[in-house]
Design a protein around this motif. Structure first.
Motif, PDB file in Angstrom:
ATOM      1  N   GLU A 112       3.023  -2.528   4.214  1.00 60.68           N
ATOM      2  CA  GLU A 112       2.673  -2.171   2.986  1.00 60.68           C
ATOM      3  C   GLU A 112       1.318  -1.723   2.784  1.00 60.68           C
ATOM      4  OE1 GLU A 112       2.951  -3.182  -1.815  1.00 60.68           O
ATOM      5  OE2 GLU A 112       3.863  -4.339  -0.357  1.00 60.68           O
ATOM      6  N   ASN A 113       0.465  -2.770   3.298  1.00 55.79           N
ATOM      7  CA  ASN A 113      -0.972  -2.636   3.447  1.00 55.79           C
ATOM      8  C   ASN A 113      -1.495  -1.124   4.394  1.00 55.79           C
ATOM      9  OD1 ASN A 113      -1.533  -4.735   1.940  1.00 55.79           O
ATOM     10  ND2 ASN A 113      -1.666  -6.229   3.540  1.00 55.79           N
ATOM     11  N   PHE A 114      -0.779  -1.041   5.415  1.00 56.58           N
ATOM     12  CA  PHE A 114      -0.896   0.076   6.182  1.00 56.58           C
ATOM     13  C   PHE A 114      -0.662   1.406   5.663  1.00 56.58           C
ATOM     14  CE2 PHE A 114      -0.542   2.669  10.164  1.00 56.58           C
ATOM     15  CZ  PHE A 114      -2.011   2.787  10.460  1.00 56.58           C
ATOM     16  N   SER A 115       0.481   1.322   4.905  1.00 61.44           N
ATOM     17  CA  SER A 115       1.080   2.620   4.317  1.00 61.44           C
ATOM     18  C   SER A 115      -0.005   3.067   3.066  1.00 61.44           C
ATOM     19  CB  SER A 115       2.262   2.243   3.726  1.00 61.44           C
ATOM     20  OG  SER A 115       3.305   1.986   4.622  1.00 61.44           O
ATOM     21  N   LYS A 116      -0.527   2.095   2.336  1.00 61.48           N
ATOM     22  CA  LYS A 116      -1.491   2.195   1.260  1.00 61.48           C
ATOM     23  C   LYS A 116      -2.852   2.450   1.647  1.00 61.48           C
ATOM     24  CE  LYS A 116       1.598  -0.093  -2.282  1.00 61.48           C
ATOM     25  NZ  LYS A 116       1.427  -1.067  -3.394  1.00 61.48           N
ATOM     26  N   GLY A 117      -3.096   2.389   2.971  1.00 63.18           N
ATOM     27  CA  GLY A 117      -4.469   2.882   3.447  1.00 63.18           C
ATOM     28  C   GLY A 117      -5.423   1.564   3.333  1.00 63.18           C
ATOM     29  N   LYS A 118      -4.805   0.378   2.996  1.00 65.13           N
ATOM     30  CA  LYS A 118      -5.600  -0.614   2.858  1.00 65.13           C
ATOM     31  C   LYS A 118      -6.144  -1.249   4.191  1.00 65.13           C
ATOM     32  CE  LYS A 118      -3.496  -2.540  -1.389  1.00 65.13           C
ATOM     33  NZ  LYS A 118      -2.925  -3.752  -2.191  1.00 65.13           N
ATOM     34  N   SER A 119      -5.404  -1.052   5.341  1.00 66.20           N
ATOM     35  CA  SER A 119      -5.899  -1.025   6.668  1.00 66.20           C
ATOM     36  C   SER A 119      -5.878   0.358   7.280  1.00 66.20           C
ATOM     37  CB  SER A 119      -5.225  -2.071   7.385  1.00 66.20           C
ATOM     38  OG  SER A 119      -3.873  -1.640   7.338  1.00 66.20           O
ATOM     39  N   GLN A 120      -7.016   0.614   8.270  1.00 77.03           N
ATOM     40  CA  GLN A 120      -6.977   1.896   8.794  1.00 77.03           C
ATOM     41  C   GLN A 120      -6.417   1.893  10.570  1.00 77.03           C
ATOM     42  OE1 GLN A 120     -10.159   0.805   6.909  1.00 77.03           O
ATOM     43  NE2 GLN A 120      -8.951   1.701   5.392  1.00 77.03           N
ATOM     44  N   ILE A 121      -6.593   0.624  10.919  1.00 72.22           N
ATOM     45  CA  ILE A 121      -5.972   0.519  12.414  1.00 72.22           C
ATOM     46  C   ILE A 121      -5.068  -0.488  12.481  1.00 72.22           C
ATOM     47  CG2 ILE A 121      -6.690   0.260  14.690  1.00 72.22           C
ATOM     48  CD1 ILE A 121      -9.552   0.984  14.143  1.00 72.22           C
TER      49      ILE A 121
END
Length: 822
Positions: A619-628
């Motif tokens: 979820e964090n990666f999907s929402k752009g909260k993490s970039q890598i």
């Protein structure tokens, strides 16, 4: 009927006959769950598989102890399916039952230990150190303790040996208690204590609460929530929690109303799963290519029960699945949607719930025992149409009207259960399950397994292809980076080539994301003394230890045993221990130093142990909260991210160079799949593959995204060396604590088997890891013709096992089979 054949979850062939007590005889049928005595002291949950008036004559029959349910908990098709799994994968039906049923449905007796009441504490000096530790634990507790708790608290793995020693010395006593792990979820409800439509009674209720403002608020809220005044229809059930929140009152207020006779409070068992989100109910629109593929699937199903959907990554296979699910749901039937990793259920569940709402059911091993039992009961008690999304264990659920099985990413090795038995492949088992229900099967993959594609191209399965990405997006550009050359030219920092680093930086500048794939978890795969070359190895397994920075421990990835990092080398006694190589932890650390301004996530076994950890990372990666996102093969499997434009394969050689006939296939699939995460929406993706062997033939096919070319190359290799799909492979494993003994047993077994099967027998040899958990391993390979009867092979192998056991030739050995290894 006075006798019942009962299946017990133990690794012994066949069922066991028990006598049905007269007082429960009429209430039993096939599929009922009962408690039966087994052995001298044990009790197990058993499943009735048959009933008869004729009992055995050659041994005394025990009575069924009790019946656990008013209705059967296992359907007849399940029992038939369990037997097929046992026959095909060369194990016992009891082992299948143990794997199939949630632990919460298997009530068993558990061994408890407590101090002997007449044991004198003055005799404690006779105990050794381990016995003393156990006794101190027991004496410090005011109740008896189960063996597994004692083992966990003391850290002793051989707790049975310690207990037996204490028992011999009269220090402890043991008992067997029945343990039921399932706890149903109960909810408290509130309802008006008057019948609907009785207006006079309703006026009397309001008159009685005129002086109590909070009770009047609660009464009004209950009327609204229940729909008591609504014309027609039934009254809705209202939970006490809902009422309290809506009326802003306390439980005391509701309890007072109940004492006055205004409302009834009652408790009922409820399912733990409900969907309360928004349901659009709208099917996704299909492109022309997808519509053509969908029509072809329907036409093929007129003649063939199994179809392969071969679609390149991001071609929109899931959209087709949704349309097919809708078609089957409208027929009033159920769907099993298999995924190889629990991580995939997170994104997939949301997509399907937005269309099908509460018809979507999720089932996998991260759920608690209670949650899994609730899902089991939900399917058992209702034949309503639904779609079950699950990992491999969901093939054992009690489906009543299965109409479609979808196996997404059908090539994945994660569908294979390795230990313990049954060592089944959920893809193949699901195909058989579907045929037993008269259901259709759809296999989907961008990189089908060699066996599946062979069956599709030779006409056994139907074949539908999607050769274009959704909305015309291009497949990612593949760039090969020769790490040997790059290091000579000084174009490498740590584990990253400058080219990979540049691509990630450019993605970050554009506000896009990157995935970095390395198929090793931990910080560093090897610890070594830089002075003498000593490498710490596991005491129980023939493998080097992996260093984990977060725990500052060396860990065995086969038995999970942790070791402290030695301050000085045990061999040369000098402080020269260093760590070499890269795992996900170390890559994450290096990424933080190179791209410190970016937010970084890591997805591997160490970061996804809890039920919600997958969902949070995705979820964090999907929402752009993490970039890598740094990860192991978990990141290669079907995840859909909008903004990923760069993928880095950090060490392609670790995937390719593996001593196994499937190594090339596994490498092609894994790298092509992780590459498919890039450029799925608006940008063309780039994939950087770092390798020290750029001339490897697998890489040449990957550069062109040429699955067909790779398949033809691999098929010719398989045919030349007589491997699947041209034969069926069965591995026979023999394990023993003594290295000389295991070699002797394996050679004797192989020689006897060779007299029966000739040159179909290969070995024995040592597998890649030749000792695990203190057991030395030898492996024999059987190559059996595809048209050979697996039942006859099973009988032959079982007869040989019994013969050698009776001759004391397998003493101390563990022997098991792995059919269709991956």
């Amino acid at each position: 009927m006075t006798f019942a054949d009962i299946l017990v979850p133990v690794p012994i062939m066949g069922t066991f006959t028990y006598k049905i007590p007269a007082d429960i005889g009429d209430s039993l049928s096939v599929g009922h769950r009962v408690i039966v005595p087994f052995g001298r002291k044990k009790f197990y949950t058993g499943i009735i598989t048959g009933m008869s008036n004729i009992g055995p004559e050659d041994y005394e029959v025990k009575d069924i102890s009790c019946v656990l349910d008013s209705n059967p908990v296992v359907r007849h098709p399940q029992l038939k399916f369990w037997q097929w799994v046992a026959d095909y994968y060369l194990c016992t039906p009891g082992e299948v039952m143990r794997a199939a049923m949630p632990a919460g449905l298997k009530v068993e007796s558990e061994t408890y230990i407590q101090p002997a009441p007449d044991y004198e504490e003055s005799e404690i000096d006779r105990l050794n150190q381990r016995e003393l530790a156990v006794m101190e634990l027991l004496l410090g507790s005011d109740k008896k303790m189960p063996l597994d708790v004692i083992s966990k608290k003391t850290g002793f793995s051989n707790i049975v040996n310690v207990t037996n020693s204490l028992l011999a010395k009269g220090a402890v006593m043991i008992s067997e208690n029945l343990v039921e792990r399932y706890r149903s979820r109960k909810e408290v409800y509130v309802r008006l204590a008057i019948p609907k439509g009785d207006n006079e009674a309703l006026h009397r209720l309001f008159d009685s609460v005129k002086s109590g403002g909070k009770q009047e608020k609660a009464l009004l809220a209950l009327i609204v929530l229940s729909g008591f005044m609504r014309q027609g229809g039934n009254v809705n059930e209202v939970t006490r929690t809902e009422l309290i929140e809506r009326a802003a009152v306390t439980t005391t207020v509701v309890a007072t109303m109940a004492k006055k006779g205004l409302v009834d409070i009652y408790t009922k068992e409820v399912n733990r799963f409900s969907f309360s989100g928004l349901v659009a109910g709208k099917l996704p629109e299909l492109t022309e290519a997808q519509n053509v593929a969908l029509d072809k699937v329907h036409k093929l199903w007129l003649d063939k029960d199994i179809t392969l959907l071969h679609g390149v990554t991001s071609s929109g296979k899931t959209e087709l699945y949704i349309h097919l699910i809708d078609y089957v749901l409208r027929q009033g039937r159920q769907i099993l949607y298999l995924v190889p990793e629990i991580a995939l259920t997170t994104q997939l569940t949301r997509r399907l719930q937005c269309v099908f709402g509460d018809k979507v059911v999720i089932y996998h091993s991260k759920f608690s025992d209670n949650e899994r039992v609730d899902i089991w009961k939900k399917l058992l008690e209702s034949s309503e149409p639904c779609v079950v999304i699950g990992a491999r264990s969901s093939v054992f659920l009690p489906f009543s009207s299965l109409g479609l099985v979808i196996v997404d990413e059908e090539h994945e090795s994660a569908y294979k259960q390795h230990d313990p038995a049954p060592r089944y492949n959920a893809r193949d088992a699901a195909i058989v399950l579907a045929s037993m229900h008269g259901a259709k099967t759809l296999l989907g993959s961008a990189t089908p397994s060699i066996e599946t594609y062979y069956k599709a191209t030779t006409g056994r399965f139907g074949l539908v292809s999607l050769t274009e990405r959704f909305e015309g997006m291009k497949l990612p550009e593949m760039r090969l980076i020769d790490m040997s050359d790059a290091r000579k030219k000084g174009l490498v920092t740590g584990t990253f080539a400058f080219e990979t680093e540049r691509l990630v930086n450019e993605s970050l500048k554009r506000g896009e994301q990157s995935i970095l794939f390395i198929n090793r978890r931990g910080y560093a795969p090897i610890a070594r003394c830089k002075l003498c070359g000593y490498v710490p190895k596991c005491n129980n397994c023939d493998v080097s230890l992996t260093y984990h920075r977060h725990s500052d421990k060396l860990v065995c990835h086969y038995c999970a045993a942790p070791y402290s990092v030695p301050d000085v080398c045990p061999a040369c006694k000098e402080p020269g221990i260093e760590v070499l190589g890269y795992g996900t932890e170390r890559v994450e650390e290096e990424v933080e130093s190179l791209f410190g301004h970016a937010s970084i996530s890591r997805m591997d076994l160490d970061t996804t142990r809890s039920k919600d950890s997958y969902e949070n990372i995705i979820e964090n990666f999907s929402k752009g909260k993490s970039q890598i996102l740094v990860g192991t093969q978990m990141v290669t499997k079907g995840l859909d991210f909008d903004k990923v434009s760069t993928v880095g394969v950090i060490n392609a050689d670790s995937v390719i160079n593996f001593p196994d006939f499937r190594a090339s296939e596994r490498a092609f699939n894994m790298i092509e799949q992780v590459a498919g995460r890039a450029g799925r929406r608006n940008e063309n993706g780039v994939v950087a593959i770092q390798t020290y062997n750029p001339s490897h033939p697998v890489l040449s096919y990957l550069l062109q995204h040429d699955y067909t070319g790779f398949y033809e190359h691999e098929l010719s290799e398989r045919q030349r060396y007589n491997y699947p799909p041209f034969v069926r492979v069965i591995y026979i494993y023999i394990k023993h604590r003594d290295q000389t003994a295991v070699s002797s047993i394996a050679f004797e077994y192989a020689n006897r088997l060779r007299k029966l099967l000739g040159n179909r027998v290969n070995g024995p040899d040592e597998p890649y890891v030749a000792r695990i958990q203190s057991l030395y391993i030898r492996r024999i390979m059987l190559k059996i013709e595809n048209n050979a009867s697996i039942t006859k092979v099973k009988k032959l192998l079982n007869d040989l096992r019994i013969e050698m056991t009776n001759q004391k030739l397998l003493s101390g050995a563990v022997l098991y089979y792995d059919v269709d290894p991956v």
